[in-house]
Design an enzyme around this catalytic site. Structure first.
Site, PDB file in Angstrom:
ATOM      1  N   ASN A  23     -53.414  13.039  -1.873  1.00 46.33           N
ATOM      2  CA  ASN A  23     -52.830  14.379  -1.904  1.00 46.33           C
ATOM      3  C   ASN A  23     -53.848  15.471  -2.182  1.00 46.33           C
ATOM      4  O   ASN A  23     -53.492  16.653  -2.250  1.00 46.33           O
ATOM      5  CB  ASN A  23     -51.669  14.434  -2.897  1.00 46.33           C
ATOM      6  CG  ASN A  23     -50.474  13.656  -2.367  1.00 46.33           C
ATOM      7  OD1 ASN A  23     -50.447  13.267  -1.194  1.00 46.33           O
ATOM      8  ND2 ASN A  23     -49.514  13.382  -3.221  1.00 46.33           N
ATOM      9  N   ARG A 121     -36.532  18.690   1.851  1.00 42.79           N
ATOM     10  CA  ARG A 121     -37.925  19.139   1.831  1.00 42.79           C
ATOM     11  C   ARG A 121     -38.190  20.290   2.814  1.00 42.79           C
ATOM     12  O   ARG A 121     -38.985  20.186   3.728  1.00 42.79           O
ATOM     13  CB  ARG A 121     -38.864  17.965   2.063  1.00 42.79           C
ATOM     14  CG  ARG A 121     -38.636  16.887   1.002  1.00 42.79           C
ATOM     15  CD  ARG A 121     -39.597  15.758   1.093  1.00 42.79           C
ATOM     16  NE  ARG A 121     -40.943  16.180   0.664  1.00 42.79           N
ATOM     17  CZ  ARG A 121     -41.978  15.369   0.748  1.00 42.79           C
ATOM     18  NH1 ARG A 121     -41.836  14.167   1.279  1.00 42.79           N
ATOM     19  NH2 ARG A 121     -43.163  15.773   0.345  1.00 42.79           N
TER      20      ARG A 121
HETATM   21  C1  EPZ Z   1     -46.257  17.263  -2.729  1.00 40.88           C
HETATM   22  O1  EPZ Z   1     -45.234  17.371  -1.751  1.00 40.88           O
HETATM   23  C2  EPZ Z   1     -46.775  15.838  -2.607  1.00 40.88           C
HETATM   24  N1  EPZ Z   1     -47.348  15.638  -1.268  1.00 40.88           N
HETATM   25  C3  EPZ Z   1     -45.639  14.858  -2.864  1.00 40.88           C
HETATM   26  O2  EPZ Z   1     -46.183  13.548  -2.832  1.00 40.88           O
HETATM   27  C4  EPZ Z   1     -45.078  15.116  -4.269  1.00 40.88           C
HETATM   28  O3  EPZ Z   1     -43.983  14.260  -4.487  1.00 40.88           O
HETATM   29  C5  EPZ Z   1     -44.627  16.577  -4.377  1.00 40.88           C
HETATM   30  O4  EPZ Z   1     -45.735  17.456  -4.047  1.00 40.88           O
HETATM   31  C6  EPZ Z   1     -44.144  16.928  -5.775  1.00 40.88           C
HETATM   32  O5  EPZ Z   1     -45.167  16.692  -6.697  1.00 40.88           O
HETATM   33  C7  EPZ Z   1     -48.572  16.134  -1.006  1.00 40.88           C
HETATM   34  O6  EPZ Z   1     -49.219  16.751  -1.847  1.00 40.88           O
HETATM   35  C8  EPZ Z   1     -49.101  15.884   0.371  1.00 40.88           C
HETATM   36  P1  EPZ Z   1     -43.158  20.408  -3.203  1.00 40.88           P
HETATM   37  P2  EPZ Z   1     -44.626  18.828  -1.409  1.00 40.88           P
HETATM   38  O7  EPZ Z   1     -43.311  21.462  -2.154  1.00 40.88           O
HETATM   39  O8  EPZ Z   1     -45.659  19.868  -1.542  1.00 40.88           O
HETATM   40  C9  EPZ Z   1     -38.750  22.058  -2.743  1.00 40.88           C
HETATM   41  C10 EPZ Z   1     -46.348  11.334  -2.144  1.00 40.88           C
HETATM   42  O9  EPZ Z   1     -45.641  10.377  -2.478  1.00 40.88           O
HETATM   43  N2  EPZ Z   1     -39.336  23.006  -1.774  1.00 40.88           N
HETATM   44  O10 EPZ Z   1     -43.917  20.570  -4.475  1.00 40.88           O
HETATM   45  O11 EPZ Z   1     -43.909  18.696  -0.098  1.00 40.88           O
HETATM   46  C11 EPZ Z   1     -38.829  20.611  -2.245  1.00 40.88           C
HETATM   47  O12 EPZ Z   1     -37.719  20.323  -1.422  1.00 40.88           O
HETATM   48  C12 EPZ Z   1     -45.705  12.655  -1.810  1.00 40.88           C
HETATM   49  O13 EPZ Z   1     -47.601  11.321  -2.072  1.00 40.88           O
HETATM   50  C13 EPZ Z   1     -38.509  23.987  -1.228  1.00 40.88           C
HETATM   51  O14 EPZ Z   1     -37.320  24.059  -1.518  1.00 40.88           O
HETATM   52  O15 EPZ Z   1     -43.560  19.001  -2.561  1.00 40.88           O
HETATM   53  C14 EPZ Z   1     -38.832  19.823  -3.522  1.00 40.88           C
HETATM   54  O16 EPZ Z   1     -37.513  19.636  -3.955  1.00 40.88           O
HETATM   55  C15 EPZ Z   1     -44.196  12.536  -1.779  1.00 40.88           C
HETATM   56  N3  EPZ Z   1     -39.060  24.864  -0.333  1.00 40.88           N
HETATM   57  C16 EPZ Z   1     -39.579  20.738  -4.514  1.00 40.88           C
HETATM   58  O17 EPZ Z   1     -39.546  22.049  -3.936  1.00 40.88           O
HETATM   59  C17 EPZ Z   1     -40.384  24.819   0.036  1.00 40.88           C
HETATM   60  O18 EPZ Z   1     -40.828  25.662   0.840  1.00 40.88           O
HETATM   61  C18 EPZ Z   1     -41.038  20.357  -4.733  1.00 40.88           C
HETATM   62  O19 EPZ Z   1     -41.609  20.186  -3.476  1.00 40.88           O
HETATM   63  C19 EPZ Z   1     -41.194  23.811  -0.533  1.00 40.88           C
HETATM   64  C20 EPZ Z   1     -40.652  22.920  -1.439  1.00 40.88           C
END
Ligand code: EPZ
Length: 418
Positions: A23, A121
């Protein structure tokens, strides 16, 4: 499809080395789009998602040379500022090219990632932020089209919810925007800081990475740089849980224990002995019963959602009831049903899993559903009596480099079946 065959019951003993963070690799690879100079990245893990990102960069116009863990990228020109559906559907983190493409080329056409096993997501926060930086965003035929023909201009962006790749996307858009960009309620994950470290080496002006407020002064252009990415804290945490669940004595090397502080505190509360015998090393030892301890996932520096499934597997072996609360994603207990088939006692109630331990697990045929759920099935198989066959391990190959070889190296009876 490959399968893992695991015979449980062997305490893990010895040393296992952590790879570079998946990540961190994904955003830093996307950052190479921001310059026409060569960027050399070290400690890049050879996992499926990284190969997908490298392929995406080549489609966009990059020259990518891979020598083991060293990847040299040069995007002399952007040939096609696109992230096509066939790539994005296999790796949602492709949305990380949005910010850099709009910043460098003034436009981007990126497929909407669509949902995945753990939740909807959406990327609405990425898009709103880019609009605040002056991009015009259109959505059609499952694609996002972003344009900023006159370039981006700095703005203050208040993220309504903490988003890791959203923060990373917007940092990469802001570094070439005219004027100052401030990101409020930014993600504080170590991978965000690692990206900022690379960008500063490339000539970006960034302050506050790792805190909730990141301040960026836009610059005209960025240069090339050399950078070694940080250790994978989720892989290290997975191995800590593996040492604990098998009642072993496992030392994890080339890691950053400070990035796993929340997990380490929880493991110590369960009765596991966790020490740091020397820098970049953490050792876990368990030689008695484990106590059940509740956990609630939080954004960094809280307990990582990416370690929730692994911790839940461990709690099936702890005495008593533990309550595991998932606050980040809406559907991240897919592993619970599979663990129940191995004998675990887990009740799901909304965003909570109630685990009753200690329950002996028995080997069974199980199916991996997503990257970290698969890891929890491996952990359960390592302690289950008898043989477990885990199907669809391509989920694991997305984010763990040679996990079966690393585990076998410390005594696990695990092999890959083509
Ligand atoms: C990052 O995903 C990681 N991936 C994920 O790891 C990790 O689980 C996640 O962060 C949380 O720590 C990478 O870094 C490549 P978020 P990301 O945006 O950025 C909501 C793994 O196993 N949200 O922090 O996609 C979303 O739905 C993966 O390696 C919105 O609503 O996660 C979630 O509920 C899985 N709108 C929360 O925020 C948006 O525009 C956190 O998501 C963006 C996110």
């Amino acid at each position: 499809m490959d399968k893992f065959v695991v015979i449980g019951g062997v305490p893990l003993r010895g040393e296992v080395e952590t790879s570079g963070a998946k990540n961190s690799a994904l955003p830093v690879l996307a950052a190479t789009l921001l310059t026409d100079q060569p960027v050399t990245l070290d400690r890049i893990p050879r996992v499926r998602d990284v190969r997908t990102m490298q392929r995406l960069l080549v489609d966009i116009g990059a020259k990518v040379d891979v020598q083991g863990e060293r990847v040299r990228v040069q995007v002399g020109e952007i040939r096609s500022p696109e992230a096509p559906y066939e790539l994005v559907k296999t790796m949602r983190a492709s949305s990380l090219v949005l910010g850099p493409l709009v910043a460098r080329a003034g436009r981007a056409r990126v497929s909407l990632p669509g949902g995945c096993a753990i939740g909807a997501r959406p990327i609405n926060l990425h898009l709103t932020g880019l609009e605040q930086l002056g991009a015009q965003i259109r959505q059609a035929h499952g694609y996002i089209e972003a344009e900023a023909p006159q370039g981006l201009r700095g703005a203050t962006i208040r993220l309504e919810r903490i988003t890791v790749t959203g923060t990373e996307d917007l940092i990469m858009a802001g570094v070439l925007a005219r004027g100052e960009t401030v990101i409020v309620n930014a993600a504080r994950e170590p991978e965000v800081s690692d990206l900022a470290t690379l960008l500063v080496k490339m000539g970006a002006k960034i302050e506050g990475a790792g805190t909730s407020t990141i301040r960026i002064q836009g610059v005209e252009r960025l240069n090339g740089a050399d950078h070694t990415i940080i250790a994978d804290r989720i892989e290290a945490g997975t191995f800590l849980a593996a040492g604990a669940i098998t009642g072993g004595d496992l030392t994890i090397t080339r890691c950053a224990p400070e990035h796993n502080a929340a997990l380490i505190a929880k493991l110590q509360a369960t009765g596991a002995e966790v020490t740091q015998p020397e820098p970049n090393t953490v050792r876990v030892r368990v030689d008695g019963p484990l106590r059940s301890v509740d956990v609630s996932t939080q954004e960094y520096p809280g307990f990582a959602t990416d370690l929730q499934a692994q911790y839940l597997a461990l709690m099936t072996q702890a005495e008593g009831i533990s309550i595991i609360t998932e606050t980040i994603f809406e559907n991240r207990f897919m592993h619970a049903q599979e663990l129940a088939r191995m004998g675990a006692s887990i009740r799901l109630e909304g965003n909570q899993a109630i685990v009753a331990g200690k329950k002996e697990l028995t080997g069974a045929g199980v199916i991996a559903s997503d990257l970290r759920a698969s890891a929890s099935l491996v952990l359960a198989a390592l302690v289950a009596r008898g043989e477990t066959v885990i199907d669809r391990v391509y989920h694991i190959d997305r984010g763990y480099e040679k996990i079966e070889a690393k585990l076998a190296g410390v005594g696990a009876q695990i092999r890959r079946m083509e």
